[in-house]
Design a protein around this motif. Structure first.
Motif, PDB file in Angstrom:
ATOM      1  N   ALA A  71       2.255   4.375   6.411  1.00  0.00           N
ATOM      2  CA  ALA A  71       1.376   5.294   7.125  1.00  0.00           C
ATOM      3  C   ALA A  71       0.175   5.658   6.275  1.00  0.00           C
ATOM      4  CB  ALA A  71       2.125   6.560   7.518  1.00  0.00           C
ATOM      5  N   THR A  72      -0.928   5.889   6.948  1.00  0.00           N
ATOM      6  CA  THR A  72      -2.078   6.545   6.323  1.00  0.00           C
ATOM      7  C   THR A  72      -1.992   8.017   6.688  1.00  0.00           C
ATOM      8  OG1 THR A  72      -3.417   4.553   6.607  1.00  0.00           O
ATOM      9  CG2 THR A  72      -4.583   6.613   6.145  1.00  0.00           C
ATOM     10  N   VAL A  73      -2.005   8.870   5.693  1.00  0.00           N
ATOM     11  CA  VAL A  73      -1.897  10.308   5.937  1.00  0.00           C
ATOM     12  C   VAL A  73      -3.127  11.008   5.370  1.00  0.00           C
ATOM     13  CG1 VAL A  73       0.620  10.347   5.996  1.00  0.00           C
ATOM     14  CG2 VAL A  73      -0.551  10.633   3.814  1.00  0.00           C
ATOM     15  N   GLU A  74      -3.582  12.014   6.094  1.00  0.00           N
ATOM     16  CA  GLU A  74      -4.738  12.796   5.689  1.00  0.00           C
ATOM     17  C   GLU A  74      -4.271  14.154   5.199  1.00  0.00           C
ATOM     18  OE1 GLU A  74      -9.031  13.381   7.700  1.00  0.00           O
ATOM     19  OE2 GLU A  74      -7.379  14.313   8.812  1.00  0.00           O
ATOM     20  N   HIS A  75      -4.793  14.571   4.047  1.00  0.00           N
ATOM     21  CA  HIS A  75      -4.448  15.876   3.492  1.00  0.00           C
ATOM     22  C   HIS A  75      -5.686  16.494   2.879  1.00  0.00           C
ATOM     23  CE1 HIS A  75      -4.277  13.728  -0.399  1.00  0.00           C
ATOM     24  NE2 HIS A  75      -3.595  12.808   0.261  1.00  0.00           N
ATOM     25  N   ALA A  76      -5.528  17.656   2.276  1.00  0.00           N
ATOM     26  CA  ALA A  76      -6.685  18.419   1.815  1.00  0.00           C
ATOM     27  C   ALA A  76      -7.554  17.651   0.821  1.00  0.00           C
ATOM     28  CB  ALA A  76      -6.216  19.737   1.191  1.00  0.00           C
ATOM     29  N   GLU A  77      -6.954  16.736   0.062  1.00  0.00           N
ATOM     30  CA  GLU A  77      -7.706  16.027  -0.975  1.00  0.00           C
ATOM     31  C   GLU A  77      -8.133  14.624  -0.561  1.00  0.00           C
ATOM     32  OE1 GLU A  77      -5.545  16.198  -4.619  1.00  0.00           O
ATOM     33  OE2 GLU A  77      -5.530  18.382  -4.683  1.00  0.00           O
ATOM     34  N   GLY A  78      -7.906  14.271   0.706  1.00  0.00           N
ATOM     35  CA  GLY A  78      -8.350  12.966   1.167  1.00  0.00           C
ATOM     36  C   GLY A  78      -7.279  12.212   1.928  1.00  0.00           C
ATOM     37  N   LEU A  79      -7.236  10.894   1.728  1.00  0.00           N
ATOM     38  CA  LEU A  79      -6.277  10.021   2.405  1.00  0.00           C
ATOM     39  C   LEU A  79      -5.314   9.412   1.390  1.00  0.00           C
ATOM     40  CD1 LEU A  79      -8.658   8.034   4.805  1.00  0.00           C
ATOM     41  CD2 LEU A  79      -7.212   9.986   5.396  1.00  0.00           C
ATOM     42  N   SER A  80      -4.075   9.227   1.816  1.00  0.00           N
ATOM     43  CA  SER A  80      -3.080   8.530   0.998  1.00  0.00           C
ATOM     44  C   SER A  80      -2.357   7.521   1.865  1.00  0.00           C
ATOM     45  CB  SER A  80      -2.068   9.510   0.398  1.00  0.00           C
ATOM     46  OG  SER A  80      -2.684  10.373  -0.540  1.00  0.00           O
ATOM     47  N   ARG A  81      -1.860   6.486   1.237  1.00  0.00           N
ATOM     48  CA  ARG A  81      -1.090   5.443   1.932  1.00  0.00           C
ATOM     49  C   ARG A  81       0.334   5.482   1.412  1.00  0.00           C
ATOM     50  NH1 ARG A  81      -1.304   2.610   6.641  1.00  0.00           N
ATOM     51  NH2 ARG A  81      -0.366   0.527   6.441  1.00  0.00           N
ATOM     52  N   ILE A  82       1.269   5.723   2.304  1.00  0.00           N
ATOM     53  CA  ILE A  82       2.691   5.764   1.970  1.00  0.00           C
ATOM     54  C   ILE A  82       3.356   4.518   2.550  1.00  0.00           C
ATOM     55  CG2 ILE A  82       4.789   7.146   2.019  1.00  0.00           C
ATOM     56  CD1 ILE A  82       2.346   8.626   0.855  1.00  0.00           C
ATOM     57  N   GLU A  83       4.143   3.827   1.740  1.00  0.00           N
ATOM     58  CA  GLU A  83       4.861   2.637   2.191  1.00  0.00           C
ATOM     59  C   GLU A  83       6.334   2.766   1.811  1.00  0.00           C
ATOM     60  OE1 GLU A  83       2.436  -1.204   1.546  1.00  0.00           O
ATOM     61  OE2 GLU A  83       1.718   0.182  -0.010  1.00  0.00           O
ATOM     62  N   VAL A  84       7.207   2.392   2.732  1.00  0.00           N
ATOM     63  CA  VAL A  84       8.645   2.447   2.475  1.00  0.00           C
ATOM     64  C   VAL A  84       9.279   1.153   2.965  1.00  0.00           C
ATOM     65  CG1 VAL A  84      10.791   3.721   2.800  1.00  0.00           C
ATOM     66  CG2 VAL A  84       8.595   4.954   2.859  1.00  0.00           C
ATOM     67  N   GLY A  85       9.937   0.436   2.050  1.00  0.00           N
ATOM     68  CA  GLY A  85      10.695  -0.757   2.402  1.00  0.00           C
ATOM     69  C   GLY A  85      12.177  -0.431   2.428  1.00  0.00           C
ATOM     70  N   LEU A  86      12.866  -0.925   3.438  1.00  0.00           N
ATOM     71  CA  LEU A  86      14.284  -0.606   3.625  1.00  0.00           C
ATOM     72  C   LEU A  86      15.115  -1.875   3.732  1.00  0.00           C
ATOM     73  CD1 LEU A  86      13.940   2.127   6.420  1.00  0.00           C
ATOM     74  CD2 LEU A  86      14.313   2.537   3.985  1.00  0.00           C
ATOM     75  N   ALA A  87      16.281  -1.830   3.115  1.00  0.00           N
ATOM     76  CA  ALA A  87      17.291  -2.874   3.250  1.00  0.00           C
ATOM     77  C   ALA A  87      18.635  -2.207   2.996  1.00  0.00           C
ATOM     78  CB  ALA A  87      17.047  -4.005   2.259  1.00  0.00           C
ATOM     79  N   PRO A  88      19.750  -2.822   3.425  1.00  0.00           N
ATOM     80  CA  PRO A  88      21.049  -2.201   3.169  1.00  0.00           C
ATOM     81  C   PRO A  88      21.226  -1.846   1.699  1.00  0.00           C
ATOM     82  CG  PRO A  88      21.305  -4.031   4.685  1.00  0.00           C
ATOM     83  CD  PRO A  88      19.871  -4.060   4.216  1.00  0.00           C
ATOM     84  N   GLY A  89      21.400  -0.555   1.414  1.00  0.00           N
ATOM     85  CA  GLY A  89      21.617  -0.095   0.053  1.00  0.00           C
ATOM     86  C   GLY A  89      20.387  -0.021  -0.819  1.00  0.00           C
ATOM     87  N   ARG A  90      19.193  -0.181  -0.229  1.00  0.00           N
ATOM     88  CA  ARG A  90      17.978  -0.208  -1.062  1.00  0.00           C
ATOM     89  C   ARG A  90      16.802   0.394  -0.309  1.00  0.00           C
ATOM     90  NH1 ARG A  90      14.089  -4.256  -1.866  1.00  0.00           N
ATOM     91  NH2 ARG A  90      15.300  -5.650  -0.523  1.00  0.00           N
ATOM     92  N   LYS A  91      16.046   1.225  -0.997  1.00  0.00           N
ATOM     93  CA  LYS A  91      14.820   1.802  -0.453  1.00  0.00           C
ATOM     94  C   LYS A  91      13.747   1.764  -1.532  1.00  0.00           C
ATOM     95  CE  LYS A  91      14.534   6.290   0.045  1.00  0.00           C
ATOM     96  NZ  LYS A  91      14.701   7.665   0.550  1.00  0.00           N
ATOM     97  N   VAL A  92      12.583   1.231  -1.189  1.00  0.00           N
ATOM     98  CA  VAL A  92      11.464   1.128  -2.122  1.00  0.00           C
ATOM     99  C   VAL A  92      10.302   1.931  -1.565  1.00  0.00           C
ATOM    100  CG1 VAL A  92       9.837  -0.422  -3.272  1.00  0.00           C
ATOM    101  CG2 VAL A  92      12.205  -1.155  -2.884  1.00  0.00           C
TER     102      VAL A  92
END
Length: 356
Positions: A71-92
């Motif tokens: 996701a691209t998220v907007e907050h008081a200091e600008g924009l940030s990009r959050i990425e989450v990868g999922l697999a059984p037993g693993r989150k990055v």
């Protein structure tokens, strides 16, 4: 704060790969099992790094090995990009292309998710209420999140030694660390309760209105041991611990106790009282996160009509309308919205803008 766009691949039943969201109230509508809850769960994951509803494997579409949400998220200091990868037993997790922890996400953006299952916070086991409190404190304090992770590992190691019948120097080393971390966690929880308890009580009165005249909502922490420090409690439980092979005292055994009019809600609260209490807890979470960040978090409301009477529903929708951005799901849209997103079998079927 605002969720600008959301990208997903193989997340639960969602098939549309990219969503864009404007400010204001976004109505997410569709029939039961259309994917509304899954879209809000994906939004919550992208804004917090936290999975909703069970094991990682259940977040990946059946027949696939991995899933991805960003996701691209907007907050008081600008924009940030959050990425989450999922697999059984693993989150990055990545923040702006850099490897990150969940606590790093909490520094730039946050979200509050309200669901019909929140009533289980009241009537469910102590672990549910501890989860609520620990989740809130982790969003408010990355240091608390780090301590809680280490504390969990220490408890696991201690339990393994107890099951193996260890009682010597090795167990003593882990016990010392357990006491240090457990005491610190309890102190943070105590300080948080000084703000959370009166805030949740005030919100309960605000939500329930005349129905709250019969009693005041009170929150308290119930320890797993009697008076005295954690070291003394651990020593007193040593014999029973060795018999059971597990750590029997500490923050992992405490409970967030809820009372209404002096009566325990866990044991005697009605379903309606439980829903109102859960709503008060989530609204308190929303306000505390707003104070921390200096701006409101993204608000996610799943099935806004579920088990709520007209007055409570009105409070919820007023909160959504006053928030910079709220995603509100239901089989029908709320009375006012800025954009409508219709889901059909995991796909965006149509959109409509501005309905007041």
């Amino acid at each position: 704060m605002r969720l600008v766009d959301l990208t997903q691949l193989n997340f639960r039943s969602l098939l549309t790969q990219r969503f864009e969201f404007p400010p204001g109230v976004v109505a997410v509508v569709g029939r039961n099992a259309a994917g509304k809850s899954n879209l809000l769960a994906a939004a919550y994951l992208a804004c917090t790094g936290e999975v909703v509803g069970g094991r990682l494997a259940r977040q990946v579409r059946l027949g696939e090995e991995e899933a991805y949400v960003a996701a691209t998220v907007e907050h008081a200091e600008g924009l940030s990009r959050i990425e989450v990868g999922l697999a059984p037993g693993r989150k990055v997790v990545k923040v702006d292309s850099q490897a990150a922890r969940v606590g790093d996400v909490a520094r730039v953006v946050s979200a509050v998710l309200l669901t019909p299952e929140d009533a289980d916070l009241v009537h469910g086991p102590p672990a549910s209420r501890r989860g609520y409190l620990d989740g809130l404190l982790a969003k408010l304090s990355p240091r608390y999140a780090s301590m809680a992770r280490e504390y969990g590992r220490v408890v696991e190691q201690r339990n393994a030694l107890l099951r193996a019948g260890e009682s010597g120097a090795s167990l003593e080393v882990w016990s010392d660390r357990f006491v240090t971390l457990g005491t610190e966690l309890s102190a943070v929880r105590d300080r948080a309760m000084l703000r959370l308890a009166p805030l949740a009580s005030a919100i309960y009165r605000e939500v329930a209105g005349a129905a709250a005249e019969g009693g005041e909502l009170r929150l308290s922490l119930r320890r797993s041991h009697e008076e005295g420090g954690l070291a003394e409690a651990l020593a007193a439980s040593a014999r029973l611990e060795s018999l059971r092979g597990q750590t029997l005292v500490g923050p992992h055994r405490d409970d967030l106790y809820l009372e209404l009019g002096g009566v325990g809600l866990q044991e005697y609260g009605s379903r309606g009282e439980a829903r109102t209490t859960a709503l008060a807890l989530r609204a308190a979470e929303y306000r505390l996160l707003s104070e921390k960040h200096g701006e409101p978090p993204v608000l996610l409301i799943d099935d806004f009509t579920a088990e709520l009477d007209a007055g409570r529903r009105e409070y919820l929708l007023a909160l959504a309308a006053a928030t910079p951005q709220a995603l509100v799901s239901g089989t029908e849209p709320p009375p006012r919205y800025d954009q409508l997103v219709e889901l059909v079998r995991g796909r965006v079927h149509a959109t409509e803008r501005c309905h007041a």
